[in-house]
Design an enzyme around this catalytic site. Structure first.
Site, PDB file in Angstrom:
ATOM      1  N   THR A 117       0.813  -1.214   0.000  1.00 25.38           N
ATOM      2  CA  THR A 117       0.000   0.000   0.000  1.00 25.38           C
ATOM      3  C   THR A 117       0.847   1.264   0.000  1.00 25.38           C
ATOM      4  O   THR A 117       1.958   1.280   0.547  1.00 25.38           O
ATOM      5  CB  THR A 117      -0.913   0.007   1.245  1.00 25.38           C
ATOM      6  OG1 THR A 117      -1.523   1.292   1.376  1.00 25.38           O
ATOM      7  CG2 THR A 117      -0.138  -0.257   2.523  1.00 25.38           C
ATOM      8  N   TYR A 141      -1.528   0.101  10.017  1.00 28.35           N
ATOM      9  CA  TYR A 141      -1.811  -0.614   8.771  1.00 28.35           C
ATOM     10  C   TYR A 141      -0.613  -0.515   7.825  1.00 28.35           C
ATOM     11  O   TYR A 141      -0.084  -1.531   7.339  1.00 28.35           O
ATOM     12  CB  TYR A 141      -3.072  -0.039   8.122  1.00 28.35           C
ATOM     13  CG  TYR A 141      -3.277  -0.508   6.714  1.00 28.35           C
ATOM     14  CD1 TYR A 141      -3.495  -1.848   6.436  1.00 28.35           C
ATOM     15  CD2 TYR A 141      -3.227   0.390   5.648  1.00 28.35           C
ATOM     16  CE1 TYR A 141      -3.659  -2.290   5.134  1.00 28.35           C
ATOM     17  CE2 TYR A 141      -3.397  -0.038   4.350  1.00 28.35           C
ATOM     18  CZ  TYR A 141      -3.604  -1.387   4.095  1.00 28.35           C
ATOM     19  OH  TYR A 141      -3.756  -1.817   2.803  1.00 28.35           O
TER      20      TYR A 141
HETATM   21  N1  UFG Z   1     -13.245   9.803   4.028  1.00 31.23           N
HETATM   22  C1  UFG Z   1     -14.205  10.676   4.456  1.00 31.23           C
HETATM   23  N2  UFG Z   1     -15.361  10.163   4.904  1.00 31.23           N
HETATM   24  C2  UFG Z   1     -15.596   8.828   4.989  1.00 31.23           C
HETATM   25  C3  UFG Z   1     -14.607   7.939   4.557  1.00 31.23           C
HETATM   26  C4  UFG Z   1     -13.427   8.463   4.069  1.00 31.23           C
HETATM   27  O1  UFG Z   1     -14.035  11.888   4.427  1.00 31.23           O
HETATM   28  O2  UFG Z   1     -16.686   8.440   5.449  1.00 31.23           O
HETATM   29  C5  UFG Z   1     -11.987  10.344   3.505  1.00 31.23           C
HETATM   30  C6  UFG Z   1     -10.791   9.870   4.313  1.00 31.23           C
HETATM   31  O3  UFG Z   1     -10.559  10.738   5.391  1.00 31.23           O
HETATM   32  C7  UFG Z   1      -9.708   9.895   3.249  1.00 31.23           C
HETATM   33  C8  UFG Z   1     -10.448   9.593   1.943  1.00 31.23           C
HETATM   34  O4  UFG Z   1     -11.809   9.845   2.208  1.00 31.23           O
HETATM   35  O5  UFG Z   1      -9.197  11.186   3.153  1.00 31.23           O
HETATM   36  C9  UFG Z   1     -10.287   8.154   1.522  1.00 31.23           C
HETATM   37  O6  UFG Z   1     -10.627   7.337   2.629  1.00 31.23           O
HETATM   38  P1  UFG Z   1     -10.865   5.775   2.479  1.00 31.23           P
HETATM   39  O7  UFG Z   1     -11.266   5.265   3.818  1.00 31.23           O
HETATM   40  O8  UFG Z   1     -11.768   5.501   1.344  1.00 31.23           O
HETATM   41  O9  UFG Z   1      -9.449   5.242   2.083  1.00 31.23           O
HETATM   42  P2  UFG Z   1      -8.066   5.426   2.852  1.00 31.23           P
HETATM   43  O10 UFG Z   1      -7.290   6.446   2.088  1.00 31.23           O
HETATM   44  O11 UFG Z   1      -8.200   5.650   4.294  1.00 31.23           O
HETATM   45  O12 UFG Z   1      -7.492   3.978   2.755  1.00 31.23           O
HETATM   46  C10 UFG Z   1      -7.417   3.327   1.537  1.00 31.23           C
HETATM   47  C11 UFG Z   1      -7.313   1.828   1.741  1.00 31.23           C
HETATM   48  C12 UFG Z   1      -6.015   1.510   2.377  1.00 31.23           C
HETATM   49  C13 UFG Z   1      -4.878   2.174   1.655  1.00 31.23           C
HETATM   50  C14 UFG Z   1      -5.129   3.637   1.614  1.00 31.23           C
HETATM   51  C15 UFG Z   1      -4.071   4.437   0.964  1.00 31.23           C
HETATM   52  O13 UFG Z   1      -8.351   1.368   2.566  1.00 31.23           O
HETATM   53  O14 UFG Z   1      -5.865   0.122   2.310  1.00 31.23           O
HETATM   54  O15 UFG Z   1      -6.317   3.820   0.874  1.00 31.23           O
HETATM   55  O16 UFG Z   1      -4.508   5.771   0.945  1.00 31.23           O
HETATM   56  F1  UFG Z   1      -3.727   1.979   2.278  1.00 31.23           F
END
Ligand code: UFG
Length: 327
Positions: A117, A141
């Site tokens: 990741t 993670y």
């Molecule tokens: N977000 C919101 N509201 C939500 C969910 C997410 O504002 O309800 C934002 C988060 O703060 C983040 C963006 O949307 O800024 C993306 O969030 P996600 O939860 O969709 O994804 P993440 O970036 O946290 O994580 C994903 C994968 C991980 C990977 C990561 C790398 O789940 O496995 O991308 O960025 F490592």
């Protein structure tokens, strides 16, 4: 036909990989404990239920199917959860992977493809993230995935287990034919939660943090379509089968979109407004994660074709309306 063991094959990305492997003429053997995956998603090859912490079960499945390669998708992947319960992430992601890697060596499997990741890079303002960027994860993670990368480097040196490591950016979308898609319980990812808010399955989408140092104050991510992502895995498999050296590739498009930009695009795709609530930052979130590398394109010959927000949200929206798994 050659078998490929797909650890985590009942999950979101693993199920798409099984479909792509089956289309390419392999038998994808799904190894999954169904802790976050769905038996209904196992449609393209045999299912072997098992846990990565159960070494004897892994050995049994490898002896039975004699795969030519392992694709390892089985992991916990929620940044927030990893901050709440880091031990769970080290146990599941690192100890589980170590079992699988050791079993691969003992079974004389030569090719190992690992889902890593961009979270291994951490929060590096204004740094172009390529495969040589320093890895300084800010959440458990990302740290757990980096640890598995290190195990793979050591096992290649000692035992010659060759690997391709893919560092994913944000995976989105669904199979355009609607056979498999993204379905997590509970859901934590931006796009499916946004689609839930659009069609009234939840009251609103919460935007976590509007005070980031970005043009509109929300986090920026690089979204890649799940079908493009699994295409890269097939190329990675060919790469290893051709006897090429172990490699690490970023899988992102190089285009960053803020949370607000994703929301705006969804209005164009669905013709519906997204009810929004703004809240404080979520623990462990990086400000910006965008790939600055074209190595997968230039060396692997990867060509992402559906990794634009319109196709990703459109495919996810179709899946959202028609295809869900039930436990
Ligand atoms: N977000 C919101 N509201 C939500 C969910 C997410 O504002 O309800 C934002 C988060 O703060 C983040 C963006 O949307 O800024 C993306 O969030 P996600 O939860 O969709 O994804 P993440 O970036 O946290 O994580 C994903 C994968 C991980 C990977 C990561 C790398 O789940 O496995 O991308 O960025 F490592």
């Amino acid at each position: 036909m050659d078998c490929v063991l797909v650890a985590g094959g009942a999950g979101y990305i693993g199920s798409h990989a099984c479909k792509a492997l089956s289309k390419a003429g392999y038998i994808p053997v799904c190894y999954d404990n169904l802790s976050t995956g769905w038996e209904e998603a196992v449609k393209f090859g045999p299912f072997e239920r098992g846990d990565l912490l159960d070494r004897a079960r892994i050995d049994e499945v490898l002896a039975k199917h004699k795969p030519i390669a392992i694709m390892h998708f089985a992991a916990l992947s929620q940044v927030g959860e990893s901050m709440d319960d880091p031990g769970l992430y080290w146990r599941t992601n690192v100890m589980g992977s170590l079992n699988l890697i050791e079993a691969a060596v003992e079974a004389d499997i030569k090719n190992f493809i690992f889902s890593s990741t961009c979270a291994t890079y951490g929060d590096q303002d204004n740094v172009v993230l390529d495969e040589n960027s320093v890895q300084q994860p800010i959440n458990a993670y990302g740290a757990s995935k980096r640890a598995v990368e290190n195990i793979l480097y050591d096992f290649e040196r000692r035992y010659g287990l060759r690997h391709v490591i893919f560092r994913y950016f944000n995976v989105a979308g669904a199979d355009p034919e609607g056979e498999v898609g993204e379905y997590h319980q509970p859901e934590t990812h931006l796009i499916p939660l946004m689609l839930d808010a659009i069609d009234g399955k939840r009251d609103a989408l919460t935007i976590f943090g509007t005070d980031y140092d970005t043009p509109d104050g929300t986090c920026i991510r690089d979204y890649v379509h799940v079908c493009d992502l699994v295409d890269a895995h097939l190329l990675g498999l060919n790469w290893l089968k051709d006897g090429k050296q172990s490699e690490v590739f970023n899988l992102g498009t190089g285009a960053g979109f803020s949370v607000r930009a994703v929301v705006d695009h969804s209005k164009d795709v669905t013709n519906k407004a997204v009810p929004i609530i703004e809240r404080t930052r979520r623990a462990g979130d990086c400000t910006q994660l965008v790939s600055g590398s074209t190595k997968a394109e230039s060396e692997l010959g990867w060509t992402p074709v559906r990794s634009n927000l319109k196709a990703m949200i459109g495919d996810a929206w179709r899946w959202h309306q028609t295809g869900h798994y039930s436990k």
